[in-house]
Scaffold this active site. Structure first.
Site, PDB file in Angstrom:
ATOM      1  N   ASP A 173     -38.012  -2.810 -33.960  1.00 32.63           N
ATOM      2  CA  ASP A 173     -38.436  -1.414 -33.880  1.00 32.63           C
ATOM      3  C   ASP A 173     -39.944  -1.328 -34.119  1.00 32.63           C
ATOM      4  O   ASP A 173     -40.685  -0.693 -33.359  1.00 32.63           O
ATOM      5  CB  ASP A 173     -37.682  -0.596 -34.940  1.00 32.63           C
ATOM      6  CG  ASP A 173     -38.111   0.855 -34.955  1.00 32.63           C
ATOM      7  OD1 ASP A 173     -38.238   1.446 -33.865  1.00 32.63           O
ATOM      8  OD2 ASP A 173     -38.345   1.400 -36.054  1.00 32.63           O
ATOM      9  N   ASP A 186     -43.280  -0.968 -31.105  1.00 27.10           N
ATOM     10  CA  ASP A 186     -44.289   0.103 -31.082  1.00 27.10           C
ATOM     11  C   ASP A 186     -45.688  -0.498 -31.093  1.00 27.10           C
ATOM     12  O   ASP A 186     -46.588  -0.039 -30.388  1.00 27.10           O
ATOM     13  CB  ASP A 186     -44.147   1.029 -32.313  1.00 27.10           C
ATOM     14  CG  ASP A 186     -43.299   2.256 -32.027  1.00 27.10           C
ATOM     15  OD1 ASP A 186     -42.382   2.151 -31.185  1.00 27.10           O
ATOM     16  OD2 ASP A 186     -43.541   3.308 -32.651  1.00 27.10           O
ATOM     17  N   TYR A 222     -30.046  -1.347 -39.914  1.00 28.57           N
ATOM     18  CA  TYR A 222     -29.793  -0.053 -39.272  1.00 28.57           C
ATOM     19  C   TYR A 222     -28.340   0.381 -39.425  1.00 28.57           C
ATOM     20  O   TYR A 222     -28.044   1.566 -39.490  1.00 28.57           O
ATOM     21  CB  TYR A 222     -30.103  -0.141 -37.767  1.00 28.57           C
ATOM     22  CG  TYR A 222     -31.488   0.290 -37.387  1.00 28.57           C
ATOM     23  CD1 TYR A 222     -32.607  -0.306 -37.961  1.00 28.57           C
ATOM     24  CD2 TYR A 222     -31.683   1.289 -36.444  1.00 28.57           C
ATOM     25  CE1 TYR A 222     -33.882   0.085 -37.594  1.00 28.57           C
ATOM     26  CE2 TYR A 222     -32.958   1.685 -36.073  1.00 28.57           C
ATOM     27  CZ  TYR A 222     -34.048   1.088 -36.644  1.00 28.57           C
ATOM     28  OH  TYR A 222     -35.299   1.473 -36.270  1.00 28.57           O
ATOM     29  N   LYS A 243     -38.135 -13.273 -41.363  1.00 25.54           N
ATOM     30  CA  LYS A 243     -38.789 -13.238 -42.681  1.00 25.54           C
ATOM     31  C   LYS A 243     -38.011 -14.200 -43.575  1.00 25.54           C
ATOM     32  O   LYS A 243     -37.493 -13.834 -44.624  1.00 25.54           O
ATOM     33  CB  LYS A 243     -38.794 -11.797 -43.210  1.00 25.54           C
ATOM     34  CG  LYS A 243     -39.592 -11.586 -44.489  1.00 25.54           C
ATOM     35  CD  LYS A 243     -41.097 -11.683 -44.305  1.00 25.54           C
ATOM     36  CE  LYS A 243     -41.808 -11.559 -45.647  1.00 25.54           C
ATOM     37  NZ  LYS A 243     -43.273 -11.831 -45.541  1.00 25.54           N
ATOM     38  N   ASP A 298     -44.691 -10.681 -40.698  1.00 28.25           N
ATOM     39  CA  ASP A 298     -46.025 -10.162 -41.054  1.00 28.25           C
ATOM     40  C   ASP A 298     -47.101 -10.845 -40.216  1.00 28.25           C
ATOM     41  O   ASP A 298     -48.023 -10.210 -39.698  1.00 28.25           O
ATOM     42  CB  ASP A 298     -46.298 -10.291 -42.556  1.00 28.25           C
ATOM     43  CG  ASP A 298     -45.970 -11.659 -43.130  1.00 28.25           C
ATOM     44  OD1 ASP A 298     -45.358 -12.485 -42.422  1.00 28.25           O
ATOM     45  OD2 ASP A 298     -46.336 -11.916 -44.298  1.00 28.25           O
TER      46      ASP A 298
HETATM   47  C1  IPM Z   1     -36.613   3.435 -31.109  1.00 26.25           C
HETATM   48  C2  IPM Z   1     -36.647   4.602 -32.049  1.00 26.25           C
HETATM   49  C3  IPM Z   1     -35.297   4.720 -32.721  1.00 26.25           C
HETATM   50  C4  IPM Z   1     -35.039   3.454 -33.495  1.00 26.25           C
HETATM   51  C5  IPM Z   1     -35.125   5.968 -33.619  1.00 26.25           C
HETATM   52  C6  IPM Z   1     -35.453   7.237 -32.882  1.00 26.25           C
HETATM   53  C7  IPM Z   1     -33.769   6.031 -34.232  1.00 26.25           C
HETATM   54  O1  IPM Z   1     -37.684   4.463 -32.969  1.00 26.25           O
HETATM   55  O2  IPM Z   1     -35.802   3.450 -30.169  1.00 26.25           O
HETATM   56  O3  IPM Z   1     -37.402   2.507 -31.307  1.00 26.25           O
HETATM   57  O4  IPM Z   1     -35.483   3.323 -34.638  1.00 26.25           O
HETATM   58  O5  IPM Z   1     -34.397   2.554 -32.949  1.00 26.25           O
HETATM   59 MG    MG Z   2     -38.942   2.832 -32.612  1.00 28.16          MG
END
Ligand code: IPM
Ligand code: MG
Length: 352
Positions: A243, A247, A137, A187, A219
């Site tokens: 990240d 999710d 990042y 990884k 993975d």
């Molecule tokens: C998160 C989001 C952010 C990230 C984006 C919006 C930059 O997806 O907080 O998970 O990738 O960290």
């Molecule tokens: Mg995110």
């Protein structure tokens, strides 16, 4: 003691959901001073900068920051320095918020909101500890250039051992207060950076003899999270993998609209935000789920101000409104009481 909270509503549904969390904080009458500022697209529109100087100053001064969400299609074609996400990455880096805690907890009342079978997800309680200020990042060099007559895109993944160690300590420390298991995700079969990650985690483990450390390739971790998610307690991983996995983990619980997060520095200063995005498709309609932001306010009370009892009051109130059947659209099933953002906030206030 003056306790200052910087409120950053942001974009999309951000202003609607933070308004409800602010009402909840005010109702607790804990004597917080709250001040708002611009971040993300709203800041770009007003000043040309997604993390403007006035916001930097306020965020720096405050003890904690409560954020809604940033981003939206309106700014997608802006130059990279003017994209809302830059504001978010900017504040994380500026405040040194290296430890991102993303709990994924299944509320029993929402078991049917998950796309997985209830028997797979019931009782789920995972804490993802994501490193937030390093990795690909932020790594340099990065860019898109023309090389040998064609466009060439590149990024750099790197971690220092001290960066790995400090996030490792957060994960082990958290596990000590939970089910005492840490799964470190990397990884290492392909990426040297993550071989170092694994080595450093192994070096730390003897300092936490009561915690069991395991390792998993990313993975496989992605697969195990949907196959048998309850095997996990604390998951620690780098910025990029965290990240993605966070999710995925959020969806196990039925709705990303329920999940709070905390991003902490080394002194418990923190930025608190829902794990979800700015949902531009439903912005301004008063239908967004404010619970993740309200639960983020609970995390703020717990981690920055050590107000455990007040944090619990908020969490109990959220449980109560779910038990009472109140649901925003994202978690609604036939037979529930469908409510909008403000009514959900009202219900939480009543339950408090
Ligand atoms: C998160 C989001 C952010 C990230 C984006 C919006 C930059 O997806 O907080 O998970 O990738 O960290
Ligand atoms: Mg995110």
């Amino acid at each position: 003691m003056s306790k200052k909270i910087c409120i950053l509503p942001g974009d999309g549904i951000g202003p609607e959901i933070t308004a409800e969390a602010v009402r909840v904080l005010q109702a607790l009458e804990l004597g917080f001073e709250m001040e708002s500022a611009l971040l993300g697209g709203a800041a770009v529109d007003a000043t040309g900068d997604p993390y403007p100087e006035a916001t930097r100053k306020l965020a720096q001064e405050a003890d904690a920051v409560l954020l809604g969400a940033v981003g939206g299609p309106k700014w997608d074609n802006f130059p990279r320095e003017q994209r809302p996400e830059r504001g978010l990455l900017g504040i994380r880096k500026h405040l040194n918020l290296f430890a991102n805690l993303r709990p994924a907890v299944l509320y029993p009342e929402l078991a049917n909101a998950s796309t997985l079978k209830p028997e797979v997800v019931s009782g789920l309680d995972i804490l993802i500890v994501r490193e937030l200020t390093g990795d690909i990042y932020f790594g340099q060099p990065r860019g898109i250039e023309v090389r040998n007559g064609e466009r060439f895109g590149f990024n750099t993944m790197h971690y220092t051992e001290s960066e790995i160690r400090r996030i490792g300590r957060v994960a082990f420390g958290a596990a000590r207060k939970r089910s005492k298991k840490v799964c470190s995700v990397d990884k290492m079969n392909v990426l040297e950076t993550t071989q170092l990650w694994r080595d450093v985690m192994n070096e730390l483990a003897p300092e936490y003899p009561e915690v069991e450390l395991s390792h998993m390739l990313v993975d496989n971790a992605a697969m195990q999270l949907v196959r048998a998610p309850r095997q996990f307690d604390v998951v620690v991983t780098g910025n990029m993998f965290g990240d993605i996995l966070s999710d995925e983990a959020s969806m196990l619980t039925g709705s990303i609209g329920m999940l709070p997060s905390a991003s902490l520095d080394a002194h418990n200063k923190g930025l608190y935000e829902p794990s979800h995005g700015s949902a531009p498709d439903i912005a301004g309609q008063g239908v967004a789920n404010p619970l993740a932001t309200i639960l983020s306010a609970a995390m703020l009370l717990r981690y920055t101000f050590s107000l455990e009892e007040a944090a619990r009051r908020i969490e109990d109130a959220v449980r109560k409104v779910l038990a009472q059947g109140y649901r925003t659209g994202d978690i609604y099933h036939a037979g529930d009481k469908k409510v909008g953002t403000r009514e959900m906030g009202d219900a939480v206030l009543a339950a408090l």
